[in-house]
Motif scaffolding. Structure first.
Motif, PDB file in Angstrom:
ATOM      1  N   ASP A   1       0.819  -1.210   0.000  1.00  0.00           N
ATOM      2  CA  ASP A   1       0.000   0.000   0.000  1.00  0.00           C
ATOM      3  C   ASP A   1       0.857   1.266   0.000  1.00  0.00           C
ATOM      4  OD1 ASP A   1       1.007  -0.180   2.528  1.00  0.00           O
ATOM      5  OD2 ASP A   1      -0.934  -0.140   3.551  1.00  0.00           O
ATOM      6  N   ALA A   2       2.128   1.144  -0.396  1.00  0.00           N
ATOM      7  CA  ALA A   2       3.023   2.303  -0.445  1.00  0.00           C
ATOM      8  C   ALA A   2       2.554   3.278  -1.518  1.00  0.00           C
ATOM      9  CB  ALA A   2       4.452   1.863  -0.732  1.00  0.00           C
ATOM     10  N   THR A   3       2.580   4.557  -1.192  1.00  0.00           N
ATOM     11  CA  THR A   3       2.211   5.584  -2.165  1.00  0.00           C
ATOM     12  C   THR A   3       3.360   6.532  -2.448  1.00  0.00           C
ATOM     13  OG1 THR A   3       1.333   6.945  -0.380  1.00  0.00           O
ATOM     14  CG2 THR A   3      -0.232   5.530  -1.561  1.00  0.00           C
ATOM     15  N   SER A   4       4.492   6.337  -1.754  1.00  0.00           N
ATOM     16  CA  SER A   4       5.681   7.141  -2.036  1.00  0.00           C
ATOM     17  C   SER A   4       6.907   6.251  -1.864  1.00  0.00           C
ATOM     18  CB  SER A   4       5.774   8.348  -1.099  1.00  0.00           C
ATOM     19  OG  SER A   4       6.168   7.936   0.192  1.00  0.00           O
ATOM     20  N   VAL A   5       8.013   6.688  -2.447  1.00  0.00           N
ATOM     21  CA  VAL A   5       9.259   5.926  -2.351  1.00  0.00           C
ATOM     22  C   VAL A   5       9.692   5.814  -0.902  1.00  0.00           C
ATOM     23  CG1 VAL A   5      11.691   5.901  -3.021  1.00  0.00           C
ATOM     24  CG2 VAL A   5       9.960   6.532  -4.687  1.00  0.00           C
ATOM     25  N   ALA A   6       9.462   6.845  -0.112  1.00  0.00           N
ATOM     26  CA  ALA A   6       9.860   6.826   1.294  1.00  0.00           C
ATOM     27  C   ALA A   6       9.126   5.737   2.075  1.00  0.00           C
ATOM     28  CB  ALA A   6       9.604   8.190   1.928  1.00  0.00           C
ATOM     29  N   ASP A   7       7.869   5.430   1.675  1.00  0.00           N
ATOM     30  CA  ASP A   7       7.067   4.410   2.361  1.00  0.00           C
ATOM     31  C   ASP A   7       7.370   2.995   1.875  1.00  0.00           C
ATOM     32  OD1 ASP A   7       5.728   6.497   3.573  1.00  0.00           O
ATOM     33  OD2 ASP A   7       4.090   6.478   2.113  1.00  0.00           O
ATOM     34  N   ALA A   8       8.052   2.874   0.732  1.00  0.00           N
ATOM     35  CA  ALA A   8       8.199   1.578   0.078  1.00  0.00           C
ATOM     36  C   ALA A   8       9.485   0.865   0.476  1.00  0.00           C
ATOM     37  CB  ALA A   8       8.183   1.772  -1.436  1.00  0.00           C
TER      38      ALA A   8
ATOM     39  N   ALA B   1      20.874   3.151  -7.822  1.00  0.00           N
ATOM     40  CA  ALA B   1      20.066   4.339  -7.528  1.00  0.00           C
ATOM     41  C   ALA B   1      19.968   4.572  -6.029  1.00  0.00           C
ATOM     42  CB  ALA B   1      18.681   4.180  -8.131  1.00  0.00           C
ATOM     43  N   ARG B   2      19.493   5.774  -5.699  1.00  0.00           N
ATOM     44  CA  ARG B   2      19.226   6.111  -4.302  1.00  0.00           C
ATOM     45  C   ARG B   2      18.050   7.080  -4.265  1.00  0.00           C
ATOM     46  NH1 ARG B   2      23.221   9.316  -6.005  1.00  0.00           N
ATOM     47  NH2 ARG B   2      23.220  11.492  -5.373  1.00  0.00           N
ATOM     48  N   ALA B   3      17.281   6.982  -3.214  1.00  0.00           N
ATOM     49  CA  ALA B   3      16.149   7.890  -3.013  1.00  0.00           C
ATOM     50  C   ALA B   3      16.512   8.846  -1.888  1.00  0.00           C
ATOM     51  CB  ALA B   3      14.897   7.099  -2.656  1.00  0.00           C
ATOM     52  N   GLU B   4      16.254  10.130  -2.127  1.00  0.00           N
ATOM     53  CA  GLU B   4      16.524  11.129  -1.093  1.00  0.00           C
ATOM     54  C   GLU B   4      15.684  12.366  -1.360  1.00  0.00           C
ATOM     55  OE1 GLU B   4      20.459  13.240  -2.948  1.00  0.00           O
ATOM     56  OE2 GLU B   4      20.787  11.459  -1.762  1.00  0.00           O
ATOM     57  N   ASP B   5      15.061  12.883  -0.336  1.00  0.00           N
ATOM     58  CA  ASP B   5      14.290  14.125  -0.416  1.00  0.00           C
ATOM     59  C   ASP B   5      13.282  14.139  -1.565  1.00  0.00           C
ATOM     60  OD1 ASP B   5      15.754  15.138   1.754  1.00  0.00           O
ATOM     61  OD2 ASP B   5      17.339  15.854   0.425  1.00  0.00           O
ATOM     62  N   GLY B   6      12.545  13.041  -1.744  1.00  0.00           N
ATOM     63  CA  GLY B   6      11.512  12.992  -2.770  1.00  0.00           C
ATOM     64  C   GLY B   6      12.030  12.812  -4.184  1.00  0.00           C
ATOM     65  N   ARG B   7      13.295  12.452  -4.313  1.00  0.00           N
ATOM     66  CA  ARG B   7      13.898  12.238  -5.629  1.00  0.00           C
ATOM     67  C   ARG B   7      14.546  10.868  -5.675  1.00  0.00           C
ATOM     68  NH1 ARG B   7      18.125  16.463  -5.675  1.00  0.00           N
ATOM     69  NH2 ARG B   7      18.776  15.458  -7.588  1.00  0.00           N
ATOM     70  N   VAL B   8      14.641  10.339  -6.898  1.00  0.00           N
ATOM     71  CA  VAL B   8      15.411   9.127  -7.140  1.00  0.00           C
ATOM     72  C   VAL B   8      16.470   9.490  -8.169  1.00  0.00           C
ATOM     73  CG1 VAL B   8      15.395   6.771  -8.028  1.00  0.00           C
ATOM     74  CG2 VAL B   8      13.509   7.571  -6.599  1.00  0.00           C
ATOM     75  N   VAL B   9      17.725   9.250  -7.812  1.00  0.00           N
ATOM     76  CA  VAL B   9      18.860   9.580  -8.656  1.00  0.00           C
ATOM     77  C   VAL B   9      19.639   8.294  -8.897  1.00  0.00           C
ATOM     78  CG1 VAL B   9      20.982  10.948  -8.800  1.00  0.00           C
ATOM     79  CG2 VAL B   9      18.969  11.879  -7.635  1.00  0.00           C
ATOM     80  N   GLY B  10      20.049   8.073 -10.148  1.00  0.00           N
ATOM     81  CA  GLY B  10      20.803   6.858 -10.413  1.00  0.00           C
ATOM     82  C   GLY B  10      21.491   6.870 -11.754  1.00  0.00           C
TER      83      GLY B  10
ATOM     84  N   PHE C   1      19.811   9.357 -14.474  1.00  0.00           N
ATOM     85  CA  PHE C   1      18.444   9.853 -14.289  1.00  0.00           C
ATOM     86  C   PHE C   1      18.329  10.563 -12.950  1.00  0.00           C
ATOM     87  CE2 PHE C   1      18.645   5.410 -13.119  1.00  0.00           C
ATOM     88  CZ  PHE C   1      18.057   5.348 -11.877  1.00  0.00           C
ATOM     89  N   ASP C   2      17.456  11.555 -12.917  1.00  0.00           N
ATOM     90  CA  ASP C   2      17.179  12.342 -11.719  1.00  0.00           C
ATOM     91  C   ASP C   2      15.682  12.629 -11.762  1.00  0.00           C
ATOM     92  OD1 ASP C   2      16.882  14.170  -9.660  1.00  0.00           O
ATOM     93  OD2 ASP C   2      18.665  15.330 -10.203  1.00  0.00           O
ATOM     94  N   LEU C   3      14.929  11.957 -10.889  1.00  0.00           N
ATOM     95  CA  LEU C   3      13.465  12.030 -10.919  1.00  0.00           C
ATOM     96  C   LEU C   3      12.912  12.595  -9.635  1.00  0.00           C
ATOM     97  CD1 LEU C   3      12.910   8.415 -12.282  1.00  0.00           C
ATOM     98  CD2 LEU C   3      13.077  10.524 -13.615  1.00  0.00           C
ATOM     99  N   ARG C   4      11.942  13.489  -9.745  1.00  0.00           N
ATOM    100  CA  ARG C   4      11.221  14.001  -8.587  1.00  0.00           C
ATOM    101  C   ARG C   4       9.976  13.137  -8.408  1.00  0.00           C
ATOM    102  NH1 ARG C   4      12.219  17.771 -11.875  1.00  0.00           N
ATOM    103  NH2 ARG C   4      10.080  18.022 -12.566  1.00  0.00           N
ATOM    104  N   LEU C   5       9.833  12.573  -7.245  1.00  0.00           N
ATOM    105  CA  LEU C   5       8.665  11.732  -6.991  1.00  0.00           C
ATOM    106  C   LEU C   5       7.857  12.326  -5.851  1.00  0.00           C
ATOM    107  CD1 LEU C   5      10.423   8.268  -7.232  1.00  0.00           C
ATOM    108  CD2 LEU C   5       9.188   9.475  -9.009  1.00  0.00           C
TER     109      LEU C   5
END
Length: 182
Positions: A46-53, A138-147, A178-182
Protein backbone atom coordinates in the motif's frame (compact mmCIF):
# COMPACT_ATOMS: atom_id res chain seq x y z
CA UNK A 1 0.18 -1.20 -4.89
CA UNK A 2 0.83 2.40 -5.83
CA UNK A 3 1.91 3.43 -9.31
CA UNK A 4 3.74 6.64 -10.12
CA UNK A 5 3.66 7.77 -13.76
CA UNK A 6 7.06 8.87 -15.04
CA UNK A 7 8.07 11.27 -17.81
CA UNK A 8 9.98 14.49 -18.49
CA UNK A 9 7.70 16.45 -16.16
CA UNK A 10 9.12 14.32 -13.31
CA UNK A 11 12.78 14.57 -14.22
CA UNK A 12 15.59 14.00 -16.66
CA UNK A 13 17.08 11.05 -18.53
CA UNK A 14 20.57 11.78 -19.83
CA UNK A 15 23.07 9.86 -21.94
CA UNK A 16 26.71 10.90 -21.63
CA UNK A 17 29.35 9.85 -24.12
CA UNK A 18 33.12 10.08 -24.11
CA UNK A 19 35.72 9.87 -26.86
CA UNK A 20 38.88 7.90 -27.50
CA UNK A 21 41.51 7.59 -30.22
CA UNK A 22 44.33 9.77 -31.42
CA UNK A 23 41.90 12.42 -32.70
CA UNK A 24 39.82 12.63 -29.51
CA UNK A 25 40.77 16.28 -29.03
CA UNK A 26 38.77 17.17 -32.15
CA UNK A 27 35.53 15.61 -30.90
CA UNK A 28 33.18 16.35 -28.03
CA UNK A 29 31.98 14.53 -24.94
CA UNK A 30 28.24 14.68 -25.44
CA UNK A 31 25.28 15.06 -23.13
CA UNK A 32 22.13 13.79 -24.84
CA UNK A 33 18.72 14.20 -23.23
CA UNK A 34 15.52 12.23 -23.78
CA UNK A 35 13.05 15.08 -24.30
CA UNK A 36 10.01 12.75 -24.50
CA UNK A 37 9.71 9.52 -22.56
CA UNK A 38 7.24 7.65 -20.42
CA UNK A 39 7.26 5.07 -17.70
CA UNK A 40 5.77 3.78 -14.51
CA UNK A 41 7.18 3.02 -11.09
CA UNK A 42 5.09 0.47 -9.22
CA UNK A 43 5.54 0.34 -5.45
CA UNK A 44 4.73 -2.77 -3.40
CA UNK A 45 1.81 -3.17 -1.00
CA UNK A 46 0.00 0.00 0.00
CA UNK A 47 3.02 2.30 -0.45
CA UNK A 48 2.21 5.58 -2.16
CA UNK A 49 5.68 7.14 -2.04
CA UNK A 50 9.26 5.93 -2.35
CA UNK A 51 9.86 6.83 1.29
CA UNK A 52 7.07 4.41 2.36
CA UNK A 53 8.20 1.58 0.08
CA UNK A 54 10.71 -1.18 0.32
CA UNK A 55 12.88 -1.81 -2.70
CA UNK A 56 11.85 -5.46 -2.89
CA UNK A 57 8.66 -5.85 -4.87
CA UNK A 58 8.98 -2.52 -6.68
CA UNK A 59 9.16 -2.43 -10.46
CA UNK A 60 9.82 0.10 -13.19
CA UNK A 61 9.40 0.31 -16.93
CA UNK A 62 10.51 3.12 -19.24
CA UNK A 63 10.04 3.84 -22.95
CA UNK A 64 12.10 6.39 -24.89
CA UNK A 65 11.42 7.20 -28.55
CA UNK A 66 14.76 7.34 -30.39
CA UNK A 67 13.61 10.50 -32.17
CA UNK A 68 13.18 12.17 -28.75
CA UNK A 69 16.94 12.17 -28.11
CA UNK A 70 18.49 15.63 -28.37
CA UNK A 71 22.09 16.82 -28.03
CA UNK A 72 22.18 19.25 -25.09
CA UNK A 73 25.90 19.81 -24.63
CA UNK A 74 29.27 19.08 -26.21
CA UNK A 75 32.26 19.48 -23.93
CA UNK A 76 35.85 19.61 -25.11
CA UNK A 77 36.81 19.65 -28.75
CA UNK A 78 38.90 22.05 -30.75
CA UNK A 79 35.84 24.06 -31.79
CA UNK A 80 32.53 24.62 -29.99
CA UNK A 81 29.68 22.29 -30.92
CA UNK A 82 27.71 23.94 -33.74
CA UNK A 83 24.08 23.52 -34.76
CA UNK A 84 25.32 21.66 -37.86
CA UNK A 85 27.32 19.32 -35.58
CA UNK A 86 24.19 18.67 -33.50
CA UNK A 87 22.13 17.85 -36.60
CA UNK A 88 24.83 15.52 -37.91
CA UNK A 89 25.22 13.79 -34.53
CA UNK A 90 21.46 13.18 -34.25
CA UNK A 91 21.34 11.79 -37.78
CA UNK A 92 24.22 9.42 -37.00
CA UNK A 93 22.60 8.44 -33.71
CA UNK A 94 19.29 7.55 -35.36
CA UNK A 95 21.11 5.56 -38.04
CA UNK A 96 23.28 3.66 -35.55
CA UNK A 97 20.23 2.85 -33.39
CA UNK A 98 18.20 1.75 -36.41
CA UNK A 99 15.40 4.17 -35.51
CA UNK A 100 13.36 3.31 -38.61
CA UNK A 101 13.10 -0.37 -37.58
CA UNK A 102 13.42 0.09 -33.81
CA UNK A 103 11.87 3.44 -32.89
CA UNK A 104 11.96 2.88 -29.09
CA UNK A 105 14.47 2.14 -26.38
CA UNK A 106 12.86 0.28 -23.48
CA UNK A 107 13.82 -0.81 -19.99
CA UNK A 108 11.79 -3.26 -17.91
CA UNK A 109 12.87 -4.23 -14.42
CA UNK A 110 13.13 -7.85 -13.35
CA UNK A 111 14.06 -7.21 -9.71
CA UNK A 112 14.84 -4.47 -7.22
CA UNK A 113 17.20 -5.07 -4.28
CA UNK A 114 18.32 -2.91 -1.40
CA UNK A 115 16.79 -0.12 0.64
CA UNK A 116 15.21 3.16 -0.52
CA UNK A 117 18.44 4.87 0.52
CA UNK A 118 20.49 2.74 -1.91
CA UNK A 119 19.25 0.08 -4.29
CA UNK A 120 19.92 -1.80 -7.52
CA UNK A 121 17.35 -2.24 -10.26
CA UNK A 122 18.02 -5.26 -12.46
CA UNK A 123 16.23 -5.45 -15.76
CA UNK A 124 16.22 -5.82 -19.51
CA UNK A 125 17.28 -2.96 -21.77
CA UNK A 126 16.25 -3.12 -25.42
CA UNK A 127 18.21 -0.95 -27.85
CA UNK A 128 18.20 -1.29 -31.64
CA UNK A 129 16.07 -4.42 -31.35
CA UNK A 130 18.45 -6.26 -29.03
CA UNK A 131 17.62 -7.03 -25.39
CA UNK A 132 20.32 -7.53 -22.78
CA UNK A 133 20.37 -7.47 -18.96
CA UNK A 134 21.31 -4.20 -17.26
CA UNK A 135 21.69 -3.18 -13.63
CA UNK A 136 21.01 0.40 -12.48
CA UNK A 137 22.32 1.81 -9.21
CA UNK A 138 20.07 4.34 -7.53
CA UNK A 139 19.23 6.11 -4.30
CA UNK A 140 16.15 7.89 -3.01
CA UNK A 141 16.52 11.13 -1.09
CA UNK A 142 14.29 14.12 -0.42
CA UNK A 143 11.51 12.99 -2.77
CA UNK A 144 13.90 12.24 -5.63
CA UNK A 145 15.41 9.13 -7.14
CA UNK A 146 18.86 9.58 -8.66
CA UNK A 147 20.80 6.86 -10.41
CA UNK A 148 22.92 5.64 -13.28
CA UNK A 149 24.11 2.70 -15.33
CA UNK A 150 26.88 2.06 -17.81
CA UNK A 151 25.85 0.73 -21.21
CA UNK A 152 28.56 -0.92 -23.30
CA UNK A 153 27.37 -0.28 -26.87
CA UNK A 154 28.98 -3.38 -28.39
CA UNK A 155 27.02 -5.58 -25.98
CA UNK A 156 23.87 -4.42 -27.80
CA UNK A 157 25.48 -4.97 -31.21
CA UNK A 158 26.19 -1.27 -31.73
CA UNK A 159 29.49 -0.31 -33.30
CA UNK A 160 30.66 2.93 -31.62
CA UNK A 161 30.80 5.86 -34.02
CA UNK A 162 34.21 6.71 -35.47
CA UNK A 163 35.53 9.39 -37.82
CA UNK A 164 38.77 10.46 -39.45
CA UNK A 165 39.58 6.88 -40.45
CA UNK A 166 39.16 5.70 -36.85
CA UNK A 167 41.35 8.37 -35.26
CA UNK A 168 38.31 9.77 -33.41
CA UNK A 169 36.05 7.22 -31.74
CA UNK A 170 33.11 7.30 -29.42
CA UNK A 171 33.99 5.33 -26.29
CA UNK A 172 32.19 1.98 -26.03
CA UNK A 173 30.92 2.77 -22.51
CA UNK A 174 28.04 5.25 -22.38
CA UNK A 175 26.66 6.58 -19.07
CA UNK A 176 22.90 6.71 -18.58
CA UNK A 177 21.83 8.99 -15.72
CA UNK A 178 18.44 9.85 -14.29
CA UNK A 179 17.18 12.34 -11.72
CA UNK A 180 13.47 12.03 -10.92
CA UNK A 181 11.22 14.00 -8.59
CA UNK A 182 8.66 11.73 -6.99
Amino acid sequence: MGTIELGPERGRLLIKTGRTGLGRRAGHDLTIEATRWSGALTLPGDATSVADATAEGSSVEVRVPVDALDVREGAGGVLPLSDQDRTEILGNLRTVLGAAEHPEITFESTGVHGTPAEFTVEGRLTVAGRTEPLALRARAEDGRVVGSATVKQTRWGIKPYSAFFGALKLADDVAVEFDLRL
